[in-house]
Every structure is written in structure tokens, then in C-alpha cells.
Design an enzyme around this catalytic site. Structure first.
Site, PDB file in Angstrom:
ATOM      1  N   ALA A  48      41.287  42.782  40.793  1.00 41.15           N
ATOM      2  CA  ALA A  48      40.899  41.600  41.575  1.00 41.15           C
ATOM      3  C   ALA A  48      42.056  40.611  41.689  1.00 41.15           C
ATOM      4  CB  ALA A  48      39.698  40.919  40.913  1.00 41.15           C
ATOM      5  N   HIS A  82      39.598  35.501  53.859  1.00 40.81           N
ATOM      6  CA  HIS A  82      40.051  36.749  54.480  1.00 40.81           C
ATOM      7  C   HIS A  82      40.178  36.565  55.992  1.00 40.81           C
ATOM      8  CE1 HIS A  82      39.928  40.104  51.447  1.00 40.81           C
ATOM      9  NE2 HIS A  82      39.486  39.086  50.730  1.00 40.81           N
TER      10      HIS A  82
END
Length: 182
Positions: free
Chosen positions: A11, A52
Site C-alpha cells: 500500500a 486517483h
């Protein structure tokens, strides 16, 4: 078969950014295949999705595909580069499927990849580097995602590991294991 790339790592390591760089470098029309399900009640999840989205160029097409990944890949045109982000979320979306159904879905995905003429970049999390999850659903997720990543690693070229903000091309510095006998 088009070029099939796997970008994996922990992550917040930079996996998605590296995959986005590779997609731009492909020179093809980029189709961002988002596997996340939007959850209006989860502000933090919404913020992650927005982060994102802000990084992506405006001319990229975005498809929301939480489950039907094989069908989406099968429809791709050779002139496109599909960026699938992420396989961990896709696996999580299918955790309620029984083992036989899951194996059929995975086999279908692997078979479809072999037939696609577009380039595909998969982003996948590495979850098995820590302790064994205390709960059965956590173990199931870890095991299924690990299996997906390993099987994809056997057919993708190249395979990248992104960790600590650095990119390693595993296809250059490592040797793949034989295909697993599941």
C-alpha cells in the site's frame, strides 16, 4: 496477444503512479478500469478515489468495473491500453463467491487475457507480507489475491515490484517459479 504488465507492491508504494506512467508511455488510448465500488457514506474512500481521478489525464476513458473484468477485457480494441486498478479491490468484490465459482471466474480471466489484443496493465497489492489474518474472510482475501498475483506473474511481461518509492523490474532481475499446481 497485446502486452500484459503486472505492477505489484504494498500500500502507498507508488504502484498506481508507475502503472499510469507505463500507460502514458504506451502511446495508446488509455482506458482506466476502476474496480472500486463507490460508497457515498464513506468520505475517506471517496477521497482516495478522487486522488486517483485527479492524477489521470483528461483524455483517459474511465470504466467502473467492480466484477465483470473478463468481459471488459474481451471488448478492448488493439489500439487501447487498459489500466486495471486494482486486482485487490476486484478480489474483495468477489469474496462472497464460493470456491468453485471463484475458480471459474479466475480461470475465465486468465483465459481472456491470452486472447486480448490490447495492452493491459494490472495493479495488484501484496498482502501476504505480514501476519496471517486472524479472521477467515481476511485469510480468504489474502490467499485469493496471492494466487491471482502469482498466476498473473507467470504470464505477464514485464512484472514490476514497487516498494519504498522504487521500481524493480522483476522480469530482468528474477526468475519466475514454475506454474502453481492448484
Amino acid at each position: 496477444m497485446g502486452k500484459v504488465i503486472l505492477v505489484t507492491g504494498p500500500a502507498r508504494s507508488g504502484k498506481s503512479e508507475w502503472a499510469e506512467t507505463l500507460a502514458v508511455e504506451s502511446g495508446k488510448t488509455v482506458v482506466y478500469v476502476a474496480t472500486a465500488r463507490e460508497n457515498p457514506g464513506d468520505a475517506e474512500w471517496h477521497q482516495r478515489i478522487q486522488q486517483h481521478q485527479k492524477r489521470r489525464p483528461g483524455d483517459w476513458v474511465t470504466l467502473l468495473v467492480p466484477v465483470e473484468l473478463s468481459a471488459t477485457l474481451a471488448e478492448a480494441k488493439p489500439s487501447t491500453c487498459l489500466l486495471v486498478d486494482s486486482l485487490g479491490t476486484w478480489v474483495a468484490n468477489l469474496l462472497e463467491e464460493d470456491e468453485d465459482t471463484w475458480q471459474n471466474i479466475l480461470a475465465g480471466l486468465l483465459a481472456t487475457i491470452q486472447l486480448v489484443n490490447a495492452d493491459i496493465i494490472f495493479v495488484a497489492e501484496e498482502t501476504g507480507w505480514g501476519v496471517v489474518p486472524a479472521f477467515p474472510l481476511g485469510r480468504l482475501f489474502r490467499d485469493r489475491l496471492g494466487s491471482v498475483v502469482r498466476q498473473l506473474g507467470g504470464i505477464c511481461e514485464p512484472v514490476y515490484l514497487v516498494t519504498g518509492g522504487h521500481v524493480l523490474n522483476l522480469s530482468v532481475i528474477a526468475r519466475p517459479l514454475p506454474a502453481p499446481k492448484f
